[in-house]
Design a protein around this motif. Structure first.
Motif, PDB file in Angstrom:
ATOM      1  N   GLN A 211       0.828  -1.204   0.000  1.00 32.38           N
ATOM      2  CA  GLN A 211       0.000   0.000   0.000  1.00 32.38           C
ATOM      3  C   GLN A 211       0.866   1.260   0.000  1.00 32.38           C
ATOM      4  O   GLN A 211       0.575   2.221  -0.726  1.00 32.38           O
ATOM      5  CB  GLN A 211      -0.899  -0.022   1.239  1.00 32.38           C
ATOM      6  N   ILE A 212       1.929   1.267   0.789  1.00 31.42           N
ATOM      7  CA  ILE A 212       2.811   2.440   0.832  1.00 31.42           C
ATOM      8  C   ILE A 212       3.459   2.683  -0.519  1.00 31.42           C
ATOM      9  O   ILE A 212       3.439   3.799  -1.067  1.00 31.42           O
ATOM     10  CB  ILE A 212       3.881   2.250   1.929  1.00 31.42           C
ATOM     11  N   LEU A 213       4.052   1.633  -1.099  1.00 29.30           N
ATOM     12  CA  LEU A 213       4.785   1.803  -2.358  1.00 29.30           C
ATOM     13  C   LEU A 213       3.847   2.119  -3.517  1.00 29.30           C
ATOM     14  O   LEU A 213       4.187   2.914  -4.404  1.00 29.30           O
ATOM     15  CB  LEU A 213       5.598   0.538  -2.652  1.00 29.30           C
TER      16      LEU A 213
ATOM     17  N   ARG B 280       2.335   7.759   5.317  1.00 28.86           N
ATOM     18  CA  ARG B 280       3.153   8.212   6.448  1.00 28.86           C
ATOM     19  C   ARG B 280       2.723   7.537   7.745  1.00 28.86           C
ATOM     20  O   ARG B 280       3.566   7.116   8.546  1.00 28.86           O
ATOM     21  CB  ARG B 280       3.059   9.734   6.586  1.00 28.86           C
ATOM     22  N   LEU B 281       1.420   7.422   7.968  1.00 33.49           N
ATOM     23  CA  LEU B 281       0.951   6.771   9.187  1.00 33.49           C
ATOM     24  C   LEU B 281       1.377   5.309   9.237  1.00 33.49           C
ATOM     25  O   LEU B 281       1.838   4.814  10.272  1.00 33.49           O
ATOM     26  CB  LEU B 281      -0.569   6.885   9.280  1.00 33.49           C
ATOM     27  N   LEU B 282       1.244   4.609   8.105  1.00 28.41           N
ATOM     28  CA  LEU B 282       1.632   3.202   8.076  1.00 28.41           C
ATOM     29  C   LEU B 282       3.136   3.041   8.269  1.00 28.41           C
ATOM     30  O   LEU B 282       3.586   2.126   8.962  1.00 28.41           O
ATOM     31  CB  LEU B 282       1.198   2.569   6.751  1.00 28.41           C
ATOM     32  N   ALA B 283       3.915   3.903   7.627  1.00 25.68           N
ATOM     33  CA  ALA B 283       5.365   3.818   7.794  1.00 25.68           C
ATOM     34  C   ALA B 283       5.758   4.026   9.260  1.00 25.68           C
ATOM     35  O   ALA B 283       6.641   3.338   9.782  1.00 25.68           O
ATOM     36  CB  ALA B 283       6.065   4.842   6.905  1.00 25.68           C
TER      37      ALA B 283
ATOM     38  N   ALA C 170       9.913   5.659   8.378  1.00 23.36           N
ATOM     39  CA  ALA C 170       9.599   7.073   8.180  1.00 23.36           C
ATOM     40  C   ALA C 170       9.619   7.374   6.692  1.00 23.36           C
ATOM     41  O   ALA C 170      10.248   6.665   5.897  1.00 23.36           O
ATOM     42  CB  ALA C 170      10.587   7.972   8.918  1.00 23.36           C
ATOM     43  N   ILE C 171       8.905   8.431   6.320  1.00 27.37           N
ATOM     44  CA  ILE C 171       8.877   8.919   4.945  1.00 27.37           C
ATOM     45  C   ILE C 171       9.389  10.352   4.953  1.00 27.37           C
ATOM     46  O   ILE C 171       8.934  11.173   5.745  1.00 27.37           O
ATOM     47  CB  ILE C 171       7.463   8.859   4.347  1.00 27.37           C
TER      48      ILE C 171
END
Length: 548
Positions: free
Chosen positions: A217-219, A291-294, A300-301
């Motif tokens: 999801q992040i990527l 950002r929240l998931l990282a 961190a992002i």
């Protein structure tokens, strides 16, 4: 008083002494000197005593004043604490109400979305469907997936804010995972006419521990944003790994981000000033969720950008290597059956549309299917037959799925497997989710490949796959009238740009205006649907050479 007592004592001494001694004048002079000396001493001592008493009284008054102030401050703190506690209770109540609303909204949206997504997947797998309707069905499925992703995003934000987001510890085959992402976004970049560059380190761990869904999801959020806002140039996806830290860089040549927007773009439903003017700006939740998931995953992002040049997003995450990974066989071909004796599956759902959908998916595979509209009906059928697998909807009127599962276990169905299916978020079920009444859990809308894989694991069966289909016969230039050269040149130009959507529109135009070129249109559409642009260009160049 002290001086009077001293004078009295000295007078008594004088009277007693003067009776025996005749030197009265000398004695009187000495006693007077002693008296005056003692008076001075008594005066000093008395003054010191008075000062000490005044100081003590002043200290006592100050102590009483400070004590009063302290008591008043304590009372004020008590009132403040009581108000803060009331405010906290109100905030928690509002947050709970919001969470309940979001979970309820998720359930109401997922229920119809399950039918849309499920039947779209079935239609997309139907080989008898012509190419054009299949493309339209594919658009419906993608739209349903997008809507499902938005629902998941809103739920994720709610869960992260409430501190109830749970991460899974999956074994992720890193190279395959990255290849899937690169393959997906390379096609999107080619369709938009920009370059997609992927750089990986020479050494990568084969398998790492991570929450695959959250990492994907992040990527996907970062890569899709980079391609979406880049109109010309390239997008780079760079991976660095130094055990156990992985760093992912997404570099684009888009419009960039203004310095004032570098933090604002991570707020929900916010977009940068330069990005608003771009088409398809999205919902503004992607970067917030990323950002929240990282942060939840221990990473961190960071973002750096130059207006007019591009932006760079860097994600650092802890991805420890798996020393003894388990082996999994990927499924590449469609499933048409399974080996071994026939299995019985009992489907229980209060929505007939959902029961029909599951029947459409499982019936062609050779299962014996039974269905029940509610919990009592499921229990009644289970008494007369011994299903191997129960598919239970959770939210049903009267008796919910958890009660049905518990009743089945207590009735002796310990060998049967129970798969719970629900449109509600995992956290909405609370404690029952951890109880050993079920063997699996799937969220609606149902992903058919995931459903089949879960059924295979629960029933311990082996799928039979359809053999690889032979490729369609190659269209030959002399097998039909060749289209006009202007169309071929236009298609070649669009192919050089990699503009897939424009190629599909041009093929529609050719098929509509020149029905005699239907074979050519069908062959080219097949190549474009497979994104086989190399064969597409080779075929067109052969045709172009015939005209010259």
């Amino acid at each position: 008083v002290s001086a009077g007592l001293v004078a009295l004592v000295l007078g008594l001494i004088y009277l007693q002494t003067s009776a025996a001694v005749h030197a009265n004048e000398l004695l009187a002079a000495v006693l007077w000197k002693v008296f005056f000396a003692l008076v001075l001493i008594i005066g000093v001592v008395a003054w010191l005593f008075v000062l000490a008493q005044q100081s003590r009284r002043a200290a006592e008054e100050e102590t009483r004043r400070q004590t009063t102030l302290l008591i008043q401050e304590i009372d004020a703190h008590k009132r403040t604490d009581a108000e803060l506690q009331r405010a906290k209770e109100v905030a928690e109540s509002a947050n709970l109400a919001k969470s309940r609303y979001v979970v309820g909204l998720s359930h109401e949206l997922r229920s119809p979305l399950n039918a849309i997504s499920g039947y779209a997947q079935l239609l997309e797998q139907d080989n008898s469907l012509p190419p054009r309707p299949r493309d339209q069905v594919r658009v419906v499925r993608r739209s349903a997936d997008h809507l499902s992703g938005l629902i998941d995003g809103i739920l994720d934000i709610s869960k992260i804010e409430a501190g109830r987001l749970y991460l899974s510890r999956d074994e992720v085959r890193l190279s395959d995972f990255l290849d899937q992402l690169v393959g997906m976004f390379r096609l999107q970049a080619a369709a938009k006419g920009i370059d997609f560059v992927f750089k990986r380190p020479p050494v990568l761990p084969v398998v790492v521990y991570a929450d695959e869904k959250r990492l994907r999801q992040i990527l996907i959020n970062l890569l899709s944003n980079a391609i979406k806002f880049t109109q010309a140039g390239h997008v780079q996806f760079v991976v660095h790994y130094r055990s156990p830290v992985a760093e992912f860089e997404v570099i684009d040549t888009g419009p960039g981000i203004q310095p004032d927007d570098l933090e604002r773009i991570f707020a929900p439903f916010e977009r940068g000033a330069l990005g608003v003017s771009q088409p398809q700006t999205g919902t503004g939740l992607g970067l917030t969720i990323s950002r929240l998931l990282a942060g939840v995953m221990g990473g961190a992002i960071k973002v750096s950008s130059t207006v007019g040049t591009g932006s760079t997003f860097r994600v650092k995450l802890l991805l420890s290597e798996v020393t003894n990974p388990r082996r999994e066989a990927p499924v590449d071909a469609p499933v048409y059956g399974y080996l071994g004796p026939r299995k019985t599956i009992l489907i229980t759902d209060d929505d007939p549309t959902h029961r029909d959908l599951l029947r459409e998916v499982l019936a062609p595979l050779g299962f014996i299917l039974l269905s029940a509209p509610d919990g009592p009906g499921c229990l009644a059928l289970a008494q007369h037959c011994r299903p191997d697998l129960f598919l239970l909807d959770i939210s049903m009127a009267g008796m919910d799925g958890w009660t049905v599962a518990e009743t089945l276990r207590s009735a002796g169905h310990h060998q049967a497997r129970i798969l719970m299916i629900s449109a509600s978020a995992l956290e909405a079920h609370g404690a029952p989710l951890a109880q050993p009444f079920h063997d699996g859990y799937l969220m609606k809308p149902i992903d058919i490949p995931r459903l089949l894989e879960t059924v295979r694991q629960l029933l311990r069966i082996e799928w039979q796959y359809e053999p690889e289909q032979t490729p369609p016969p190659q269209w030959k230039p002399d097998s039909a009238t060749r289209p006009p050269v202007k169309y071929i040149e236009e298609l070649i130009g669009l192919g050089q740009l990699g503009y897939v959507r424009a190629i599909q529109l041009k093929l529609d135009e050719i098929g509509h205006e020149h029905p005699e070129h239907a074979d050519f249109v069908a062959q080219m559409r097949t190549l474009v649907d497979r994104f086989d642009l190399d064969q597409y260009m080779a075929t067109l160049k052969i045709l172009h050479s015939y005209d010259h």
